[in-house]
Motif scaffolding. Structure first.
Motif, PDB file in Angstrom:
ATOM      1  N   THR A 131      43.560  39.199  60.268  1.00  0.00           N
ATOM      2  CA  THR A 131      44.907  38.413  60.691  1.00  0.00           C
ATOM      3  C   THR A 131      44.583  37.655  61.810  1.00  0.00           C
ATOM      4  O   THR A 131      43.674  37.834  62.543  1.00  0.00           O
ATOM      5  CB  THR A 131      46.034  39.553  60.946  1.00  0.00           C
ATOM      6  N   ILE A 132      45.788  37.069  62.445  1.00  0.00           N
ATOM      7  CA  ILE A 132      45.676  36.080  63.443  1.00  0.00           C
ATOM      8  C   ILE A 132      45.750  37.122  64.594  1.00  0.00           C
ATOM      9  O   ILE A 132      44.964  36.754  65.540  1.00  0.00           O
ATOM     10  CB  ILE A 132      47.166  35.493  63.634  1.00  0.00           C
ATOM     11  N   GLU A 133      45.986  38.444  64.735  1.00  0.00           N
ATOM     12  CA  GLU A 133      45.832  39.383  65.607  1.00  0.00           C
ATOM     13  C   GLU A 133      44.372  39.863  65.847  1.00  0.00           C
ATOM     14  O   GLU A 133      43.839  40.061  66.905  1.00  0.00           O
ATOM     15  CB  GLU A 133      46.673  40.790  65.317  1.00  0.00           C
ATOM     16  N   THR A 134      43.874  40.109  64.664  1.00  0.00           N
ATOM     17  CA  THR A 134      42.157  40.128  64.797  1.00  0.00           C
ATOM     18  C   THR A 134      41.524  39.069  65.494  1.00  0.00           C
ATOM     19  O   THR A 134      40.579  39.260  66.431  1.00  0.00           O
ATOM     20  CB  THR A 134      41.665  40.650  63.335  1.00  0.00           C
ATOM     21  N   TRP A 188      49.218  31.844  55.422  1.00  0.00           N
ATOM     22  CA  TRP A 188      50.474  31.180  55.618  1.00  0.00           C
ATOM     23  C   TRP A 188      50.489  29.819  54.861  1.00  0.00           C
ATOM     24  O   TRP A 188      51.778  29.203  54.926  1.00  0.00           O
ATOM     25  CB  TRP A 188      50.711  31.003  57.423  1.00  0.00           C
ATOM     26  N   HIS A 189      49.634  28.919  55.112  1.00  0.00           N
ATOM     27  CA  HIS A 189      49.646  27.481  54.426  1.00  0.00           C
ATOM     28  C   HIS A 189      49.825  27.441  53.102  1.00  0.00           C
ATOM     29  O   HIS A 189      49.967  26.415  52.445  1.00  0.00           O
ATOM     30  CB  HIS A 189      48.361  26.401  54.628  1.00  0.00           C
ATOM     31  N   PHE A 239      59.362  37.917  56.686  1.00  0.00           N
ATOM     32  CA  PHE A 239      58.609  37.070  55.716  1.00  0.00           C
ATOM     33  C   PHE A 239      59.218  36.719  54.452  1.00  0.00           C
ATOM     34  O   PHE A 239      59.472  35.842  54.037  1.00  0.00           O
ATOM     35  CB  PHE A 239      57.154  37.572  55.730  1.00  0.00           C
ATOM     36  N   ALA A 240      59.661  37.897  53.718  1.00  0.00           N
ATOM     37  CA  ALA A 240      60.039  37.867  52.431  1.00  0.00           C
ATOM     38  C   ALA A 240      61.670  37.114  52.436  1.00  0.00           C
ATOM     39  O   ALA A 240      61.678  36.326  51.342  1.00  0.00           O
ATOM     40  CB  ALA A 240      60.496  39.315  51.955  1.00  0.00           C
ATOM     41  N   ARG A 241      62.348  37.107  53.471  1.00  0.00           N
ATOM     42  CA  ARG A 241      63.751  36.489  53.470  1.00  0.00           C
ATOM     43  C   ARG A 241      63.294  34.916  53.624  1.00  0.00           C
ATOM     44  O   ARG A 241      64.009  33.961  53.003  1.00  0.00           O
ATOM     45  CB  ARG A 241      64.524  37.126  54.477  1.00  0.00           C
ATOM     46  N   LEU A 292      55.705  25.552  61.192  1.00  0.00           N
ATOM     47  CA  LEU A 292      56.268  26.866  61.727  1.00  0.00           C
ATOM     48  C   LEU A 292      56.349  27.773  60.598  1.00  0.00           C
ATOM     49  O   LEU A 292      57.313  27.791  59.732  1.00  0.00           O
ATOM     50  CB  LEU A 292      57.547  26.566  62.478  1.00  0.00           C
ATOM     51  N   ALA A 293      55.254  28.540  60.476  1.00  0.00           N
ATOM     52  CA  ALA A 293      55.133  29.580  59.464  1.00  0.00           C
ATOM     53  C   ALA A 293      54.398  30.762  59.881  1.00  0.00           C
ATOM     54  O   ALA A 293      53.149  31.095  59.764  1.00  0.00           O
ATOM     55  CB  ALA A 293      54.442  29.012  58.141  1.00  0.00           C
ATOM     56  N   PRO A 294      55.086  31.424  61.023  1.00  0.00           N
ATOM     57  CA  PRO A 294      54.277  32.635  61.709  1.00  0.00           C
ATOM     58  C   PRO A 294      54.347  33.969  60.905  1.00  0.00           C
ATOM     59  O   PRO A 294      54.492  35.082  61.196  1.00  0.00           O
ATOM     60  CB  PRO A 294      55.151  32.973  63.040  1.00  0.00           C
ATOM     61  N   VAL A 295      53.588  33.848  59.567  1.00  0.00           N
ATOM     62  CA  VAL A 295      53.363  34.888  58.794  1.00  0.00           C
ATOM     63  C   VAL A 295      52.896  36.057  59.337  1.00  0.00           C
ATOM     64  O   VAL A 295      53.362  37.131  59.126  1.00  0.00           O
ATOM     65  CB  VAL A 295      53.097  34.314  57.394  1.00  0.00           C
ATOM     66  N   ASP A 296      51.711  35.847  59.594  1.00  0.00           N
ATOM     67  CA  ASP A 296      50.977  36.995  60.193  1.00  0.00           C
ATOM     68  C   ASP A 296      51.638  37.807  61.427  1.00  0.00           C
ATOM     69  O   ASP A 296      51.631  38.919  61.438  1.00  0.00           O
ATOM     70  CB  ASP A 296      49.640  36.225  61.008  1.00  0.00           C
ATOM     71  N   GLN A 297      52.128  37.016  62.496  1.00  0.00           N
ATOM     72  CA  GLN A 297      52.695  37.662  63.545  1.00  0.00           C
ATOM     73  C   GLN A 297      54.062  38.572  62.973  1.00  0.00           C
ATOM     74  O   GLN A 297      54.236  39.477  63.461  1.00  0.00           O
ATOM     75  CB  GLN A 297      53.036  36.332  64.551  1.00  0.00           C
ATOM     76  N   TRP A 298      54.728  38.072  62.082  1.00  0.00           N
ATOM     77  CA  TRP A 298      55.782  38.695  61.546  1.00  0.00           C
ATOM     78  C   TRP A 298      55.413  40.173  60.913  1.00  0.00           C
ATOM     79  O   TRP A 298      55.941  41.116  61.140  1.00  0.00           O
ATOM     80  CB  TRP A 298      56.616  37.982  60.523  1.00  0.00           C
ATOM     81  N   LEU A 299      54.433  39.817  60.002  1.00  0.00           N
ATOM     82  CA  LEU A 299      53.771  41.181  59.312  1.00  0.00           C
ATOM     83  C   LEU A 299      53.422  42.202  60.569  1.00  0.00           C
ATOM     84  O   LEU A 299      53.384  43.354  60.464  1.00  0.00           O
ATOM     85  CB  LEU A 299      52.792  40.886  58.206  1.00  0.00           C
ATOM     86  N   SER A 300      52.720  41.777  61.466  1.00  0.00           N
ATOM     87  CA  SER A 300      51.920  42.659  62.305  1.00  0.00           C
ATOM     88  C   SER A 300      52.994  43.335  63.030  1.00  0.00           C
ATOM     89  O   SER A 300      52.842  44.393  63.361  1.00  0.00           O
ATOM     90  CB  SER A 300      50.991  41.775  63.271  1.00  0.00           C
ATOM     91  N   ARG A 301      54.060  42.729  63.765  1.00  0.00           N
ATOM     92  CA  ARG A 301      55.068  43.395  64.238  1.00  0.00           C
ATOM     93  C   ARG A 301      55.758  44.352  63.533  1.00  0.00           C
ATOM     94  O   ARG A 301      56.018  45.480  63.977  1.00  0.00           O
ATOM     95  CB  ARG A 301      55.902  42.200  65.061  1.00  0.00           C
ATOM     96  N   ALA A 302      56.217  44.064  62.074  1.00  0.00           N
ATOM     97  CA  ALA A 302      56.920  44.838  61.333  1.00  0.00           C
ATOM     98  C   ALA A 302      56.070  46.087  60.879  1.00  0.00           C
ATOM     99  O   ALA A 302      56.601  47.219  61.294  1.00  0.00           O
ATOM    100  CB  ALA A 302      57.069  44.242  59.888  1.00  0.00           C
TER     101      ALA A 302
END
Length: 483
Positions: free
Chosen positions: A32-35, A358-359, A391-393, A470-480
């Motif tokens: 992920t982007i966090e990794t 994300w892309h 992300f889903a929404r 703007l598509a911060p998918v990784d960040q949303w999933l990591s925080r969730a």
């Protein structure tokens, strides 16, 4: 000459370790982007501390006494990175930050102390300070660039990650020992001790449990046999149970989301053979399923990982041919080369770890998906999300901007935000018969419900669409997941 080669080599080694660290951590924390962020930040922190402390110590200790030992210790710590990450990752899991720090902070710090030590050793005339520092800095940067390209374009594909790290660590120890002997003429037993430590470190790294059957360019992949079914095979990519394949029965679908895909195909696609575009191959479960239940159908699969395709051929029963065309590359790029308008269905099942890349989620990509569909065609997408389901929404809002009709399919407790899991989204060119989909789910006695119309609008909750900017998918999933 020797000074420049030393700086070039150690700087290159640090960057090789940084790139390979991402691969070593992937089986335990995903990709992920966090990794990426954790690994890059850890190595940069080690470089910063090592350069500062190394310069401080070089002003107080004869540099000749430091240079060889620094490279030997740095190499030894590099050797330890493999068993440390594997032992800690297997035993306690952890975050990308924790495993990065455990495996790669210390070697980056020690090896970064080499450059200021060499500078100190070379500075005999203050009038030449700028020239010496500039030359060695340039050589260090060149080494880092070389190491980055070597790791990213050659080593990751050609050599197992652990082997590459062990070779780098061993080479550092050998080079450091040569410098130590050349600069200080130590007693022979020093070289013997170093050799013993190096052999033990390499042996420990090589014998610590390897979590992969196959290490591809993108994944640590394993195929696990199902004890309850002779032909059952589970494909695990990094930390994710990715695909289930029954070698004896291609119509068997084990995962709930795959069964929903089958429901949608049965109720929305035209009768008889159909043309399907698959975004992501994985275990190639769905192409095999389609060939069995819709004889004469054709599948085009866009799969980024050639190693995964080889694994599917060797162990998951994949047979390509006129009816199953596999194209290797990034789906975002390959989508531009597939035929425009003509596919009955596009199936989106691509993942990088737990996240859809994300892309492959943005309005720009989805516009290309719509262009590839025939009139009445549908796009069926699998994603994973956790409360509050940002992300889903957002993905539903994006689909609604591109397609004529959208449905959301998932278990009620997931839609209510009580847990996370797989959500299947369906978008169509033209109206969507959600009633038939709901009947198919109910007939299968699946736990999912189908949202349509105003229910989809309520689920979206005013979320903004995802766009390339703007598509911060990784960040949303990591925080969730942390929440």
């Amino acid at each position: 000459m020797a000074a420049g080669v030393t700086v070039f080599f150690t700087s290159g080694a640090i960057l090789v370790l940084e790139i390979l660290a991402l691969r070593l951590l992937a089986p335990y924390v995903g990709v992920t982007i966090e990794t990426y962020t954790a690994t890059i930040a850890t190595v940069l922190a080690g470089i910063s501390l090592g350069t500062w402390v190394g310069g401080y110590v070089a002003d107080r200790v004869e540099p000749r006494r430091l240079l060889g030992p620094l490279m030997v210790v740095g190499g030894g710590l590099s050797l330890l990175a493999v068993p440390l990450v594997r032992i800690l990752g297997s035993a306690i899991g952890g975050s990308g930050v924790g495993l990065s720090l455990a495996g790669f902070f210390a070697p980056a710090a020690v090896l970064s102390a080499v450059s200021p030590t060499v500078v100190k050793l070379q500075l005999r005339d203050l009038a030449a300070t700028g020239r010496v520092v500039g030359r060695l800095s340039a050589l260090g940067t060149a080494g880092a660039i070389t190491g980055t390209y070597l790791a990213g374009f050659v080593l990751v594909e050609a050599v197992p990650t652990s082997t590459s790290i062990l070779v780098v660590g061993g080479a550092l120890m050998v080079a450091g020992t040569v410098l130590w002997i050349w600069l200080l003429r130590p007693r022979p037993r020093v070289a013997v001790v170093i050799a013993i430590v190096g052999v033990l470190g390499i042996n420990l790294g090589a014998t610590t449990g390897v979590p992969c059957d196959v290490e591809t360019v993108y994944h640590c992949a394993r195929v696990v046999s199902d004890e309850s079914r002779p032909g059952g095979r589970l494909l695990i990519l990094d930390t994710l149970r990715h695909s289930y394949v029954d070698l004896d029965d291609p119509t068997r679908l084990e995962f709930a989301y795959a069964k929903v895909f089958a429901d949608v195909l049965a109720t929305t696609a035209p009768a008889g053979p159909i043309r399907v575009l698959h975004v992501g191959g994985g275990g190639f479960t769905l192409p095999r399923y389609l060939a069995a239940v819709r004889p004469g159908s054709t599948s085009t699969v866009l799969e980024i990982d050639p190693g995964l395709v080889r694994l599917a051929r060797d162990r998951l029963g994949l047979i390509t041919g006129p009816d199953l065309d596999v194209r290797i590359g990034d789906a975002r790029i390959l989508l531009q080369s597939v035929s425009r308008s003509g596919y009955d269905v596009v199936l989106g099942d691509a993942f990088g770890g737990l996240a859809v890349p994300w892309h492959l989620t943005t309005e720009e990509f989805l516009s290309g998906v719509r262009a590839s569909l025939d009139d009445g065609g549908v796009y069926v997408m699998n994603l994973i999300d956790y409360p509050p389901m940002r992300f889903a929404r957002a993905q539903v809002a994006t689909l609604a901007r591109v397609f004529d009709d959208v449905a959301v399919i998932a278990p009620p407790d997931l839609l209510d935000g009580r847990r996370g899991g797989n959500v299947v989204l369906v978008a169509s060119v033209g109206p969507l018969d959600t009633g038939r989909i709901a009947d198919a789910v109910a007939g299968r006695q699946g736990p999912e419900v189908v949202l349509s119309g105003t229910e989809v609008e309520e689920f979206t909750g005013g979320a903004a669409a995802l766009v390339d900017d703007l598509a911060p998918v990784d960040q949303w999933l990591s925080r969730a997941r942390r929440g």
